[in-house]
Write a protein that holds these residues in place. Structure first.
Motif, PDB file in Angstrom:
ATOM      1  N   ILE A  58      -5.853   6.585   4.344  1.00  0.00           N
ATOM      2  CA  ILE A  58      -4.414   6.612   3.753  1.00  0.00           C
ATOM      3  C   ILE A  58      -4.607   7.303   2.461  1.00  0.00           C
ATOM      4  O   ILE A  58      -5.626   7.354   1.614  1.00  0.00           O
ATOM      5  N   ILE A  59      -3.970   8.515   2.308  1.00  0.00           N
ATOM      6  CA  ILE A  59      -4.044   9.329   1.230  1.00  0.00           C
ATOM      7  C   ILE A  59      -3.159   8.708   0.023  1.00  0.00           C
ATOM      8  O   ILE A  59      -1.745   8.588  -0.015  1.00  0.00           O
ATOM      9  N   ARG A  60      -3.942   8.211  -1.023  1.00  0.00           N
ATOM     10  CA  ARG A  60      -2.911   7.566  -2.223  1.00  0.00           C
ATOM     11  C   ARG A  60      -2.828   8.725  -3.011  1.00  0.00           C
ATOM     12  O   ARG A  60      -3.529   8.831  -4.112  1.00  0.00           O
ATOM     13  N   ASP A  61      -1.528   9.498  -3.088  1.00  0.00           N
ATOM     14  CA  ASP A  61      -1.499  10.384  -4.057  1.00  0.00           C
ATOM     15  C   ASP A  61      -0.535   9.824  -5.163  1.00  0.00           C
ATOM     16  O   ASP A  61      -0.376  10.649  -5.863  1.00  0.00           O
ATOM     17  N   LEU A  62      -0.189   8.625  -5.240  1.00  0.00           N
ATOM     18  CA  LEU A  62       0.645   8.291  -6.245  1.00  0.00           C
ATOM     19  C   LEU A  62      -0.267   7.123  -7.178  1.00  0.00           C
ATOM     20  O   LEU A  62      -1.041   6.534  -6.528  1.00  0.00           O
ATOM     21  N   ASP A  63       0.001   7.037  -8.364  1.00  0.00           N
ATOM     22  CA  ASP A  63      -0.765   6.196  -9.241  1.00  0.00           C
ATOM     23  C   ASP A  63      -0.395   4.846  -9.421  1.00  0.00           C
ATOM     24  O   ASP A  63      -0.719   3.953  -8.593  1.00  0.00           O
ATOM     25  N   VAL A  64       0.486   4.887 -10.037  1.00  0.00           N
ATOM     26  CA  VAL A  64       1.119   3.477 -10.453  1.00  0.00           C
ATOM     27  C   VAL A  64       2.631   3.328 -10.023  1.00  0.00           C
ATOM     28  O   VAL A  64       3.571   4.286 -10.332  1.00  0.00           O
ATOM     29  N   VAL A  65       3.123   2.302  -9.237  1.00  0.00           N
ATOM     30  CA  VAL A  65       4.386   2.053  -8.829  1.00  0.00           C
ATOM     31  C   VAL A  65       4.918   0.579  -9.646  1.00  0.00           C
ATOM     32  O   VAL A  65       4.138  -0.114  -9.874  1.00  0.00           O
ATOM     33  N   TYR A  66       6.290   0.723  -9.924  1.00  0.00           N
ATOM     34  CA  TYR A  66       6.776  -0.264 -10.730  1.00  0.00           C
ATOM     35  C   TYR A  66       8.318  -0.787  -9.974  1.00  0.00           C
ATOM     36  O   TYR A  66       9.081   0.213  -9.576  1.00  0.00           O
ATOM     37  N   ASN A  67       8.648  -1.971 -10.267  1.00  0.00           N
ATOM     38  CA  ASN A  67      10.311  -2.064  -9.618  1.00  0.00           C
ATOM     39  C   ASN A  67      10.869  -1.964 -11.074  1.00  0.00           C
ATOM     40  O   ASN A  67      10.879  -2.537 -12.132  1.00  0.00           O
ATOM     41  N   PRO A  68      12.010  -0.974 -10.924  1.00  0.00           N
ATOM     42  CA  PRO A  68      12.699  -0.484 -12.270  1.00  0.00           C
ATOM     43  C   PRO A  68      13.838  -1.610 -12.393  1.00  0.00           C
ATOM     44  O   PRO A  68      14.375  -1.548 -13.822  1.00  0.00           O
ATOM     45  N   ALA A  69      13.846  -2.752 -11.625  1.00  0.00           N
ATOM     46  CA  ALA A  69      14.930  -3.725 -12.150  1.00  0.00           C
ATOM     47  C   ALA A  69      14.147  -4.972 -12.696  1.00  0.00           C
ATOM     48  O   ALA A  69      14.877  -5.859 -13.196  1.00  0.00           O
ATOM     49  N   LYS A 125       2.076   2.341   0.118  1.00  0.00           N
ATOM     50  CA  LYS A 125       0.913   2.671   0.994  1.00  0.00           C
ATOM     51  C   LYS A 125       0.328   3.928   0.538  1.00  0.00           C
ATOM     52  O   LYS A 125      -0.729   4.136   0.474  1.00  0.00           O
ATOM     53  N   ARG A 126       1.120   4.791  -0.467  1.00  0.00           N
ATOM     54  CA  ARG A 126       0.704   5.900  -1.035  1.00  0.00           C
ATOM     55  C   ARG A 126       0.218   5.583  -2.468  1.00  0.00           C
ATOM     56  O   ARG A 126      -0.261   6.636  -3.052  1.00  0.00           O
ATOM     57  N   SER A 127       0.231   4.379  -3.126  1.00  0.00           N
ATOM     58  CA  SER A 127       0.103   4.024  -4.268  1.00  0.00           C
ATOM     59  C   SER A 127      -1.423   3.204  -4.391  1.00  0.00           C
ATOM     60  O   SER A 127      -1.631   2.727  -3.576  1.00  0.00           O
ATOM     61  N   LYS A 128      -1.744   3.696  -5.836  1.00  0.00           N
ATOM     62  CA  LYS A 128      -2.764   2.655  -6.006  1.00  0.00           C
ATOM     63  C   LYS A 128      -2.785   1.482  -6.655  1.00  0.00           C
ATOM     64  O   LYS A 128      -3.355   0.663  -6.419  1.00  0.00           O
ATOM     65  N   VAL A 129      -1.627   1.454  -7.398  1.00  0.00           N
ATOM     66  CA  VAL A 129      -1.436   0.169  -8.413  1.00  0.00           C
ATOM     67  C   VAL A 129      -0.111  -0.095  -8.289  1.00  0.00           C
ATOM     68  O   VAL A 129       0.797   0.668  -8.519  1.00  0.00           O
ATOM     69  N   TYR A 130       0.277  -1.571  -8.143  1.00  0.00           N
ATOM     70  CA  TYR A 130       1.595  -2.086  -8.589  1.00  0.00           C
ATOM     71  C   TYR A 130       1.574  -3.044  -9.709  1.00  0.00           C
ATOM     72  O   TYR A 130       0.863  -3.989  -9.717  1.00  0.00           O
ATOM     73  N   ILE A 131       2.599  -2.621 -10.781  1.00  0.00           N
ATOM     74  CA  ILE A 131       2.640  -3.430 -11.945  1.00  0.00           C
ATOM     75  C   ILE A 131       3.727  -4.192 -11.860  1.00  0.00           C
ATOM     76  O   ILE A 131       4.789  -3.864 -11.373  1.00  0.00           O
ATOM     77  N   ASP A 132       3.931  -5.462 -12.536  1.00  0.00           N
ATOM     78  CA  ASP A 132       4.964  -6.183 -12.548  1.00  0.00           C
ATOM     79  C   ASP A 132       4.883  -7.169 -13.807  1.00  0.00           C
ATOM     80  O   ASP A 132       4.246  -8.138 -13.649  1.00  0.00           O
ATOM     81  N   PHE A 133       5.317  -6.903 -15.044  1.00  0.00           N
ATOM     82  CA  PHE A 133       5.533  -7.641 -15.810  1.00  0.00           C
ATOM     83  C   PHE A 133       6.736  -8.082 -16.247  1.00  0.00           C
ATOM     84  O   PHE A 133       7.262  -8.295 -17.521  1.00  0.00           O
ATOM     85  N   GLY A 134       7.772  -8.356 -15.197  1.00  0.00           N
ATOM     86  CA  GLY A 134       8.969  -9.097 -15.618  1.00  0.00           C
ATOM     87  C   GLY A 134       8.668 -10.444 -15.015  1.00  0.00           C
ATOM     88  O   GLY A 134       7.525 -11.076 -14.885  1.00  0.00           O
ATOM     89  N   PRO A 135       9.818 -11.137 -15.112  1.00  0.00           N
ATOM     90  CA  PRO A 135       9.976 -12.613 -14.794  1.00  0.00           C
ATOM     91  C   PRO A 135       9.593 -12.992 -13.301  1.00  0.00           C
ATOM     92  O   PRO A 135       9.748 -11.950 -12.696  1.00  0.00           O
ATOM     93  N   HIS A 136       8.842 -14.004 -12.885  1.00  0.00           N
ATOM     94  CA  HIS A 136       8.259 -14.290 -11.685  1.00  0.00           C
ATOM     95  C   HIS A 136       9.037 -15.711 -11.460  1.00  0.00           C
ATOM     96  O   HIS A 136       8.464 -16.769 -11.690  1.00  0.00           O
TER      97      HIS A 136
END
Length: 236
Positions: A58-69, A125-136
């Motif tokens: 897989i070509i991971r051409d995106l660095d960091v993804v996040y949930n905008p909500a 699948k294109r991303s390297k990192v998923y960050i989530d600093f919201g409520p869980h």
């Protein structure tokens, strides 16, 4: 914490789902439940002999993804730390201008338009990192989807993320205190050179996620056994 089903309360015998693990109200027989991601969709054809499937590279051409909500005030602070005044927002909602590119999991301005499930998986699948600093509030789906898609998952310890029963990530990926400099340093490390090294650390979490379908079967079997046993005892 993990959802729990209580059998036998003081309100006509109705079951109740609770999140705090307390035992008030005279309730008894607290039973653990779980939740799993169904794999019917080809997008989640990740299970091979109980392990994560080996796909074509897989070509991971995106660095960091996040949930905008969720937790955007924290995400914005990380982006400011990465770019300062050099940040540039693109038409797809991504932010670039420095060494790391941030993408919202969504479409349109600021990524606020919903994606389909297949589009979310394709982005992860294109991303390297998923960050989530919201409520869980519980076993959130996106961190698990991100892990199965091969992302490194980084969270805080708010709510259910503080409990390994719900979010059993490696300790180094769960920040108890929001330290933007430490988080930014880790993101640079993963995105610029060491994604493969960090990926190995995610394997136990991936296997745990894949095991929740079987664990749900165990939970349901125990629940049915309890109901049948109590009904038989009541009718004697």
């Amino acid at each position: 914490v993990s959802s729990k089903l209580r059998l036998g309360n003081n309100n006509g015998g109705k079951g109740e789902e609770e999140k705090d693990g307390s035992s008030g109200g005279g309730l008894k027989n607290v039973m653990n439940l779980t939740e799993f991601i169904p794999y019917a969709s080809p997008a989640f054809s990740l299970k091979v002999n109980g392990d994560v499937a080996q796909e074509s590279p897989i070509i991971r051409d995106l660095d960091v993804v996040y949930n905008p909500a969720k937790g955007m005030h924290y995400t914005d602070e990380i982006i400011r730390r990465a770019y300062g005044k050099k940040a540039k927002t693109n038409v797809d909602g991504s932010v670039c201008g420095g060494g790391i590119r941030f993408n919202p999991i969504g479409k349109g301005v600021d990524g606020r338009e919903r994606m389909t499930g297949e589009e979310v998986v394709a982005l992860l699948k294109r991303s390297k990192v998923y960050i989530d600093f919201g409520p869980h509030p519980g076993m959130d789906r996106l961190p698990r989807e991100a892990a199965l898609a091969g992302c490194i998952v980084i969270t805080n310890r708010e709510g259910a993320a503080n409990y390994d029963d719900d979010v059993p990530l490696p300790t180094e990926f769960k920040f108890r205190r929001f330290d933007v400099n430490s988080i930014y340093t880790m993101l640079k490390d993963i995105c610029n050179a060491k994604h493969g090294e960090y990926t190995d650390k995610m394997k136990p979490y991936q296997k745990w996620i894949l095991g929740q379908e079987k664990q749900m079967e165990v939970c349901v079997d125990r629940f049915v056994e309890q109901v049948v046993t109590r009904r038989i005892a009541k009718n004697k």
